[in-house]
Design a protein around this motif. Structure first.
Motif, PDB file in Angstrom:
ATOM      1  N   ILE A  29       0.851  -1.314   0.017  1.00  0.00           N
ATOM      2  CA  ILE A  29       0.108  -0.132   0.035  1.00  0.00           C
ATOM      3  C   ILE A  29       0.740   1.153   0.083  1.00  0.00           C
ATOM      4  CG2 ILE A  29      -1.799   1.441   1.265  1.00  0.00           C
ATOM      5  CD1 ILE A  29      -2.756  -1.431   2.644  1.00  0.00           C
ATOM      6  N   THR A  30       0.773   2.116  -0.854  1.00  0.00           N
ATOM      7  CA  THR A  30       1.452   3.273  -1.057  1.00  0.00           C
ATOM      8  C   THR A  30       0.652   4.483  -0.685  1.00  0.00           C
ATOM      9  OG1 THR A  30       2.500   2.326  -3.043  1.00  0.00           O
ATOM     10  CG2 THR A  30       2.723   4.754  -2.656  1.00  0.00           C
ATOM     11  N   ILE A  31       1.416   5.318   0.112  1.00  0.00           N
ATOM     12  CA  ILE A  31       0.667   6.371   0.816  1.00  0.00           C
ATOM     13  C   ILE A  31       1.445   7.710   0.270  1.00  0.00           C
ATOM     14  CG2 ILE A  31      -0.094   7.528   3.162  1.00  0.00           C
ATOM     15  CD1 ILE A  31       0.272   4.465   4.076  1.00  0.00           C
ATOM     16  N   GLU A  32       0.829   8.776  -0.195  1.00  0.00           N
ATOM     17  CA  GLU A  32       1.158  10.052  -0.866  1.00  0.00           C
ATOM     18  C   GLU A  32       0.600  11.127  -0.142  1.00  0.00           C
ATOM     19  OE1 GLU A  32       0.310   9.744  -4.694  1.00  0.00           O
ATOM     20  OE2 GLU A  32       2.075   8.430  -5.298  1.00  0.00           O
ATOM     21  N   ASN A  33       1.760  12.077   0.055  1.00  0.00           N
ATOM     22  CA  ASN A  33       1.243  13.496   0.630  1.00  0.00           C
ATOM     23  C   ASN A  33       0.959  13.552   2.060  1.00  0.00           C
ATOM     24  OD1 ASN A  33       1.725  14.633  -1.897  1.00  0.00           O
ATOM     25  ND2 ASN A  33      -0.511  14.206  -2.311  1.00  0.00           N
ATOM     26  N   TYR A  34       1.510  12.487   2.807  1.00  0.00           N
ATOM     27  CA  TYR A  34       1.245  12.289   4.266  1.00  0.00           C
ATOM     28  C   TYR A  34       2.132  12.974   5.381  1.00  0.00           C
ATOM     29  CZ  TYR A  34       5.158   9.055   4.364  1.00  0.00           C
ATOM     30  OH  TYR A  34       6.425   8.443   4.316  1.00  0.00           O
ATOM     31  N   GLN A  35       3.329  13.535   4.939  1.00  0.00           N
ATOM     32  CA  GLN A  35       4.153  14.024   5.622  1.00  0.00           C
ATOM     33  C   GLN A  35       3.830  15.361   6.135  1.00  0.00           C
ATOM     34  OE1 GLN A  35       5.835  13.052   2.446  1.00  0.00           O
ATOM     35  NE2 GLN A  35       7.521  11.720   3.219  1.00  0.00           N
ATOM     36  N   LEU A  36       4.043  15.677   7.385  1.00  0.00           N
ATOM     37  CA  LEU A  36       4.024  16.923   8.174  1.00  0.00           C
ATOM     38  C   LEU A  36       5.367  17.357   8.767  1.00  0.00           C
ATOM     39  CD1 LEU A  36       0.512  16.334   9.860  1.00  0.00           C
ATOM     40  CD2 LEU A  36       0.780  17.568   7.707  1.00  0.00           C
ATOM     41  N   ASP A  37       5.579  18.702   8.495  1.00  0.00           N
ATOM     42  CA  ASP A  37       6.929  19.366   9.176  1.00  0.00           C
ATOM     43  C   ASP A  37       6.911  18.944  10.547  1.00  0.00           C
ATOM     44  OD1 ASP A  37       7.409  20.272   6.713  1.00  0.00           O
ATOM     45  OD2 ASP A  37       6.652  22.429   7.191  1.00  0.00           O
ATOM     46  N   GLU A  38       6.056  18.927  11.381  1.00  0.00           N
ATOM     47  CA  GLU A  38       6.177  18.643  12.814  1.00  0.00           C
ATOM     48  C   GLU A  38       5.974  17.511  13.220  1.00  0.00           C
ATOM     49  OE1 GLU A  38       1.703  20.229  12.065  1.00  0.00           O
ATOM     50  OE2 GLU A  38       3.813  20.601  11.121  1.00  0.00           O
ATOM     51  N   ALA A  39       6.020  16.482  12.411  1.00  0.00           N
ATOM     52  CA  ALA A  39       5.773  15.072  12.742  1.00  0.00           C
ATOM     53  C   ALA A  39       6.938  14.349  12.370  1.00  0.00           C
ATOM     54  CB  ALA A  39       4.481  14.298  12.084  1.00  0.00           C
ATOM     55  N   ASP A  40       7.256  13.177  13.406  1.00  0.00           N
ATOM     56  CA  ASP A  40       8.450  12.359  12.915  1.00  0.00           C
ATOM     57  C   ASP A  40       8.066  10.724  12.640  1.00  0.00           C
ATOM     58  OD1 ASP A  40       8.387  12.113  15.725  1.00  0.00           O
ATOM     59  OD2 ASP A  40      10.062  13.165  16.086  1.00  0.00           O
ATOM     60  N   LEU A  41       6.810  10.557  12.992  1.00  0.00           N
ATOM     61  CA  LEU A  41       6.372   9.043  12.848  1.00  0.00           C
ATOM     62  C   LEU A  41       5.088   9.169  12.420  1.00  0.00           C
ATOM     63  CD1 LEU A  41       6.761   5.908  13.662  1.00  0.00           C
ATOM     64  CD2 LEU A  41       5.902   6.616  15.631  1.00  0.00           C
ATOM     65  N   TYR A  42       4.841   7.894  11.581  1.00  0.00           N
ATOM     66  CA  TYR A  42       3.624   7.907  10.881  1.00  0.00           C
ATOM     67  C   TYR A  42       3.154   6.567  10.699  1.00  0.00           C
ATOM     68  CZ  TYR A  42       5.071  12.500   8.932  1.00  0.00           C
ATOM     69  OH  TYR A  42       5.556  13.762   8.822  1.00  0.00           O
ATOM     70  N   LYS A  43       1.603   6.423  11.006  1.00  0.00           N
ATOM     71  CA  LYS A  43       0.989   5.155  11.143  1.00  0.00           C
ATOM     72  C   LYS A  43      -0.187   5.008  10.435  1.00  0.00           C
ATOM     73  CE  LYS A  43       2.906   3.905  15.736  1.00  0.00           C
ATOM     74  NZ  LYS A  43       3.394   2.474  15.349  1.00  0.00           N
ATOM     75  N   LEU A  44      -0.621   3.900   9.823  1.00  0.00           N
ATOM     76  CA  LEU A  44      -1.889   3.556   9.136  1.00  0.00           C
ATOM     77  C   LEU A  44      -2.624   2.633  10.109  1.00  0.00           C
ATOM     78  CD1 LEU A  44      -3.820   3.515   6.678  1.00  0.00           C
ATOM     79  CD2 LEU A  44      -2.574   1.428   6.184  1.00  0.00           C
ATOM     80  N   ARG A  45      -3.666   3.305  10.640  1.00  0.00           N
ATOM     81  CA  ARG A  45      -4.551   2.619  11.627  1.00  0.00           C
ATOM     82  C   ARG A  45      -5.813   2.109  10.857  1.00  0.00           C
ATOM     83  NH1 ARG A  45      -6.087   5.619  16.993  1.00  0.00           N
ATOM     84  NH2 ARG A  45      -4.297   4.647  17.504  1.00  0.00           N
ATOM     85  N   LEU A  46      -5.880   0.713  10.934  1.00  0.00           N
ATOM     86  CA  LEU A  46      -6.758  -0.287  10.381  1.00  0.00           C
ATOM     87  C   LEU A  46      -7.791  -0.332  11.570  1.00  0.00           C
ATOM     88  CD1 LEU A  46      -4.942  -2.401   7.858  1.00  0.00           C
ATOM     89  CD2 LEU A  46      -6.387  -0.147   7.322  1.00  0.00           C
ATOM     90  N   SER A  47      -8.931  -0.174  11.234  1.00  0.00           N
ATOM     91  CA  SER A  47     -10.246  -0.324  12.387  1.00  0.00           C
ATOM     92  C   SER A  47     -11.209  -1.355  11.740  1.00  0.00           C
ATOM     93  CB  SER A  47     -10.802   0.762  13.076  1.00  0.00           C
ATOM     94  OG  SER A  47      -9.728   1.679  13.442  1.00  0.00           O
ATOM     95  N   TYR A  48     -11.222  -2.293  12.472  1.00  0.00           N
ATOM     96  CA  TYR A  48     -12.291  -3.510  11.992  1.00  0.00           C
ATOM     97  C   TYR A  48     -13.566  -3.298  12.873  1.00  0.00           C
ATOM     98  CZ  TYR A  48      -8.374  -5.482   9.514  1.00  0.00           C
ATOM     99  OH  TYR A  48      -7.299  -5.788   8.904  1.00  0.00           O
TER     100      TYR A  48
END
Length: 95
Positions: A29-48
């Motif tokens: 799964i490719t994710i685009e345009n997710y970066q923010l200047d103030e963040a240093d970790l990113y997660k994809l949360r899947l909720s079932y």
């Protein structure tokens, strides 16, 4: 699957398909345009629908599906979560 976020951090996908129930093959799964200047970790949360959630680290704009993500058929809600490291904890920047 490709997930693209707009300037308001709202996502669109190029298809609505993670994989087949019980599938053992890995899909990217490719994710685009997710970066923010103030963040240093990113997660994809899947909720079932059952209440189970998975938080998967996004590395270099990609994650790979695993068999644990493909255990149930139906709708799965997804969120991109941006976090920043502050001492011993991570704080939400945006989701």
């Amino acid at each position: 699957m490709k997930i693209t976020l707009n300037s308001k951090y709202h996502a669109t996908v190029d298809n609505n398909f993670l994989g087949y129930v019980g599938e053992n093959n890995s899909r990217t799964i490719t994710i685009e345009n997710y970066q923010l200047d103030e963040a240093d970790l990113y997660k994809l949360r899947l909720s079932y629908p059952s209440g189970i959630q998975y938080d998967i680290d996004i590395s270099e704009g990609k994650i790979n599906t695993t068999v644990s993500m493909l255990w149930q058929a139906g709708n799965v809600n997804a969120q991109i979560i941006a976090l920043k490291h502050d001492g011993n904890v991570y704080e939400y920047v945006k989701k």
